[in-house]
Motif scaffolding. Sequence first.
Motif, PDB file in Angstrom:
ATOM      1  N   ASN A  37      -7.160  -1.742  17.067  1.00 46.87           N
ATOM      2  CA  ASN A  37      -6.338  -1.281  15.958  1.00 46.87           C
ATOM      3  C   ASN A  37      -7.030  -0.111  15.257  1.00 46.87           C
ATOM      4  OD1 ASN A  37      -4.208  -1.336  14.095  1.00 46.87           O
ATOM      5  ND2 ASN A  37      -4.220  -3.570  14.018  1.00 46.87           N
ATOM      6  N   THR A  38      -6.383   0.455  14.265  1.00 47.33           N
ATOM      7  CA  THR A  38      -6.959   1.527  13.457  1.00 47.33           C
ATOM      8  C   THR A  38      -6.986   1.099  12.000  1.00 47.33           C
ATOM      9  OG1 THR A  38      -6.145   3.213  14.974  1.00 47.33           O
ATOM     10  CG2 THR A  38      -6.697   3.948  12.757  1.00 47.33           C
ATOM     11  N   PHE A  39      -8.145   1.290  11.365  1.00 50.23           N
ATOM     12  CA  PHE A  39      -8.317   1.004   9.942  1.00 50.23           C
ATOM     13  C   PHE A  39      -8.179   2.329   9.204  1.00 50.23           C
ATOM     14  CE2 PHE A  39     -11.521   0.882   6.421  1.00 50.23           C
ATOM     15  CZ  PHE A  39     -10.802   0.058   5.577  1.00 50.23           C
ATOM     16  N   THR A  40      -7.344   2.353   8.179  1.00 56.24           N
ATOM     17  CA  THR A  40      -7.108   3.572   7.405  1.00 56.24           C
ATOM     18  C   THR A  40      -7.472   3.312   5.956  1.00 56.24           C
ATOM     19  OG1 THR A  40      -5.271   4.145   8.871  1.00 56.24           O
ATOM     20  CG2 THR A  40      -5.372   5.310   6.771  1.00 56.24           C
ATOM     21  N   TYR A  41      -8.112   4.303   5.345  1.00 55.06           N
ATOM     22  CA  TYR A  41      -8.361   4.237   3.908  1.00 55.06           C
ATOM     23  C   TYR A  41      -7.943   5.560   3.308  1.00 55.06           C
ATOM     24  CZ  TYR A  41     -12.954   6.018   5.538  1.00 55.06           C
ATOM     25  OH  TYR A  41     -13.964   6.716   6.159  1.00 55.06           O
ATOM     26  N   ALA A  42      -7.326   5.459   2.126  1.00 57.09           N
ATOM     27  CA  ALA A  42      -6.691   6.636   1.544  1.00 57.09           C
ATOM     28  C   ALA A  42      -6.811   6.633   0.029  1.00 57.09           C
ATOM     29  CB  ALA A  42      -5.212   6.667   1.934  1.00 57.09           C
ATOM     30  N   LEU A  43      -6.669   7.843  -0.523  1.00 56.29           N
ATOM     31  CA  LEU A  43      -6.554   8.047  -1.961  1.00 56.29           C
ATOM     32  C   LEU A  43      -5.234   8.745  -2.209  1.00 56.29           C
ATOM     33  CD1 LEU A  43     -10.054   9.358  -3.052  1.00 56.29           C
ATOM     34  CD2 LEU A  43      -8.916   7.309  -3.883  1.00 56.29           C
ATOM     35  N   SER A  44      -4.514   8.257  -3.205  1.00 61.01           N
ATOM     36  CA  SER A  44      -3.222   8.829  -3.535  1.00 61.01           C
ATOM     37  C   SER A  44      -3.138   8.970  -5.048  1.00 61.01           C
ATOM     38  CB  SER A  44      -2.121   7.888  -3.032  1.00 61.01           C
ATOM     39  OG  SER A  44      -0.852   8.352  -3.388  1.00 61.01           O
ATOM     40  N   SER A  45      -2.413   9.978  -5.508  1.00 61.88           N
ATOM     41  CA  SER A  45      -2.157  10.073  -6.944  1.00 61.88           C
ATOM     42  C   SER A  45      -0.655   9.952  -7.168  1.00 61.88           C
ATOM     43  CB  SER A  45      -2.696  11.384  -7.523  1.00 61.88           C
ATOM     44  OG  SER A  45      -1.965  12.481  -7.057  1.00 61.88           O
ATOM     45  N   MET A  46      -0.318   9.248  -8.238  1.00 60.06           N
ATOM     46  CA  MET A  46       1.089   9.034  -8.562  1.00 60.06           C
ATOM     47  C   MET A  46       1.280   9.201 -10.067  1.00 60.06           C
ATOM     48  SD  MET A  46       1.878   5.732  -6.157  1.00 60.06           S
ATOM     49  CE  MET A  46       3.645   5.838  -6.342  1.00 60.06           C
ATOM     50  N   ALA A  47       2.341   9.877 -10.436  1.00 57.56           N
ATOM     51  CA  ALA A  47       2.615  10.132 -11.847  1.00 57.56           C
ATOM     52  C   ALA A  47       2.845   8.840 -12.626  1.00 57.56           C
ATOM     53  CB  ALA A  47       3.826  11.057 -11.985  1.00 57.56           C
ATOM     54  N   ASP A  48       3.432   7.840 -11.969  1.00 62.87           N
ATOM     55  CA  ASP A  48       3.758   6.607 -12.693  1.00 62.87           C
ATOM     56  C   ASP A  48       2.692   5.519 -12.590  1.00 62.87           C
ATOM     57  OD1 ASP A  48       4.219   6.079 -10.023  1.00 62.87           O
ATOM     58  OD2 ASP A  48       6.142   5.094 -10.342  1.00 62.87           O
ATOM     59  N   ALA A  49       1.548   5.823 -11.974  1.00 67.01           N
ATOM     60  CA  ALA A  49       0.460   4.834 -11.901  1.00 67.01           C
ATOM     61  C   ALA A  49      -0.196   4.734 -13.279  1.00 67.01           C
ATOM     62  CB  ALA A  49      -0.556   5.250 -10.848  1.00 67.01           C
ATOM     63  N   PRO A  50      -0.248   3.535 -13.859  1.00 69.58           N
ATOM     64  CA  PRO A  50      -0.820   3.408 -15.196  1.00 69.58           C
ATOM     65  C   PRO A  50      -2.349   3.465 -15.227  1.00 69.58           C
ATOM     66  CG  PRO A  50      -0.073   1.279 -14.410  1.00 69.58           C
ATOM     67  CD  PRO A  50       0.329   2.296 -13.374  1.00 69.58           C
ATOM     68  N   GLU A  51      -2.984   3.148 -14.085  1.00 69.02           N
ATOM     69  CA  GLU A  51      -4.447   3.117 -13.986  1.00 69.02           C
ATOM     70  C   GLU A  51      -4.840   3.148 -12.513  1.00 69.02           C
ATOM     71  OE1 GLU A  51      -5.438  -0.584 -15.866  1.00 69.02           O
ATOM     72  OE2 GLU A  51      -4.528  -1.776 -14.293  1.00 69.02           O
ATOM     73  N   LEU A  52      -6.126   3.299 -12.271  1.00 73.01           N
ATOM     74  CA  LEU A  52      -6.631   3.225 -10.902  1.00 73.01           C
ATOM     75  C   LEU A  52      -6.351   1.826 -10.369  1.00 73.01           C
ATOM     76  CD1 LEU A  52      -8.299   4.188  -8.448  1.00 73.01           C
ATOM     77  CD2 LEU A  52     -10.365   3.607  -9.750  1.00 73.01           C
ATOM     78  N   THR A  53      -5.692   1.753  -9.234  1.00 72.91           N
ATOM     79  CA  THR A  53      -5.339   0.471  -8.635  1.00 72.91           C
ATOM     80  C   THR A  53      -5.511   0.548  -7.127  1.00 72.91           C
ATOM     81  OG1 THR A  53      -3.676  -1.295  -8.635  1.00 72.91           O
ATOM     82  CG2 THR A  53      -2.864   0.964  -8.426  1.00 72.91           C
ATOM     83  N   ALA A  54      -5.276  -0.556  -6.436  1.00 71.44           N
ATOM     84  CA  ALA A  54      -5.470  -0.591  -4.983  1.00 71.44           C
ATOM     85  C   ALA A  54      -4.379  -1.398  -4.311  1.00 71.44           C
ATOM     86  CB  ALA A  54      -6.831  -1.202  -4.655  1.00 71.44           C
ATOM     87  N   ASN A  55      -4.068  -0.983  -3.094  1.00 78.41           N
ATOM     88  CA  ASN A  55      -3.127  -1.701  -2.230  1.00 78.41           C
ATOM     89  C   ASN A  55      -3.786  -1.901  -0.873  1.00 78.41           C
ATOM     90  OD1 ASN A  55      -0.901  -1.517  -4.096  1.00 78.41           O
ATOM     91  ND2 ASN A  55      -0.692   0.613  -3.473  1.00 78.41           N
ATOM     92  N   PHE A  56      -3.466  -3.007  -0.215  1.00 77.70           N
ATOM     93  CA  PHE A  56      -3.917  -3.233   1.162  1.00 77.70           C
ATOM     94  C   PHE A  56      -2.735  -3.738   1.965  1.00 77.70           C
ATOM     95  CE2 PHE A  56      -5.874  -5.969   4.487  1.00 77.70           C
ATOM     96  CZ  PHE A  56      -6.472  -4.949   5.199  1.00 77.70           C
ATOM     97  N   GLU A  57      -2.233  -2.885   2.850  1.00 78.33           N
ATOM     98  CA  GLU A  57      -1.079  -3.218   3.683  1.00 78.33           C
ATOM     99  C   GLU A  57      -1.246  -2.583   5.047  1.00 78.33           C
ATOM    100  OE1 GLU A  57       2.046  -1.457   1.360  1.00 78.33           O
ATOM    101  OE2 GLU A  57       2.353  -3.281   0.182  1.00 78.33           O
ATOM    102  N   GLN A  58      -0.914  -3.308   6.101  1.00 79.52           N
ATOM    103  CA  GLN A  58      -0.912  -2.815   7.473  1.00 79.52           C
ATOM    104  C   GLN A  58      -2.224  -2.113   7.817  1.00 79.52           C
ATOM    105  OE1 GLN A  58       2.687  -0.466   7.691  1.00 79.52           O
ATOM    106  NE2 GLN A  58       3.972  -2.282   7.762  1.00 79.52           N
ATOM    107  N   ASN A  59      -3.344  -2.807   7.607  1.00 83.70           N
ATOM    108  CA  ASN A  59      -4.681  -2.306   7.928  1.00 83.70           C
ATOM    109  C   ASN A  59      -5.049  -1.031   7.175  1.00 83.70           C
ATOM    110  OD1 ASN A  59      -5.141  -4.397   9.830  1.00 83.70           O
ATOM    111  ND2 ASN A  59      -3.955  -3.252  11.340  1.00 83.70           N
ATOM    112  N   LYS A  60      -4.476  -0.844   6.000  1.00 77.97           N
ATOM    113  CA  LYS A  60      -4.729   0.364   5.221  1.00 77.97           C
ATOM    114  C   LYS A  60      -5.021   0.025   3.764  1.00 77.97           C
ATOM    115  CE  LYS A  60      -2.434   4.711   3.987  1.00 77.97           C
ATOM    116  NZ  LYS A  60      -1.228   5.498   4.212  1.00 77.97           N
ATOM    117  N   ILE A  61      -6.176   0.516   3.283  1.00 74.52           N
ATOM    118  CA  ILE A  61      -6.522   0.414   1.870  1.00 74.52           C
ATOM    119  C   ILE A  61      -6.143   1.735   1.222  1.00 74.52           C
ATOM    120  CG2 ILE A  61      -8.412   0.313   0.197  1.00 74.52           C
ATOM    121  CD1 ILE A  61      -9.943  -1.403   2.211  1.00 74.52           C
TER     122      ILE A  61
END
Length: 122
Positions: A37-61
Amino acid sequence: MKIRIKGNSIRMRITQTEVSQLCKTGYIEEKTQFPQNTFTYALSSMADAPELTANFEQNKITLVLPSQIIEGWENNKKIGFSNSIFLNDKNKLSLLVEKDFTCLDDRGEDESDNYPNPKLQH
């Protein structure tokens, strides 16, 4: 981009080019390939994000930063951003995103795109 995971702590360090790309496009990612499999890690910015948060879905942080806090980050001295997310079981997930500085000792890594280490400045 480098990721360090220890228990309930995730730290991402990003180079000058990656900070610039994140500020311009709102997204950067890296992939590590395994035989199964492939492990992916990413940084994203979103206008509606209230604070730094994290998601883990489909082998991706994905660590998500509020867009407004990274505005101009590539041109200022702010080192990074942190947050703790309290989980249902009263544990917490600690998050840290920071600029990647050159190491004080030579580790044989390519650090040509890292930020100058403030401890080496005169």
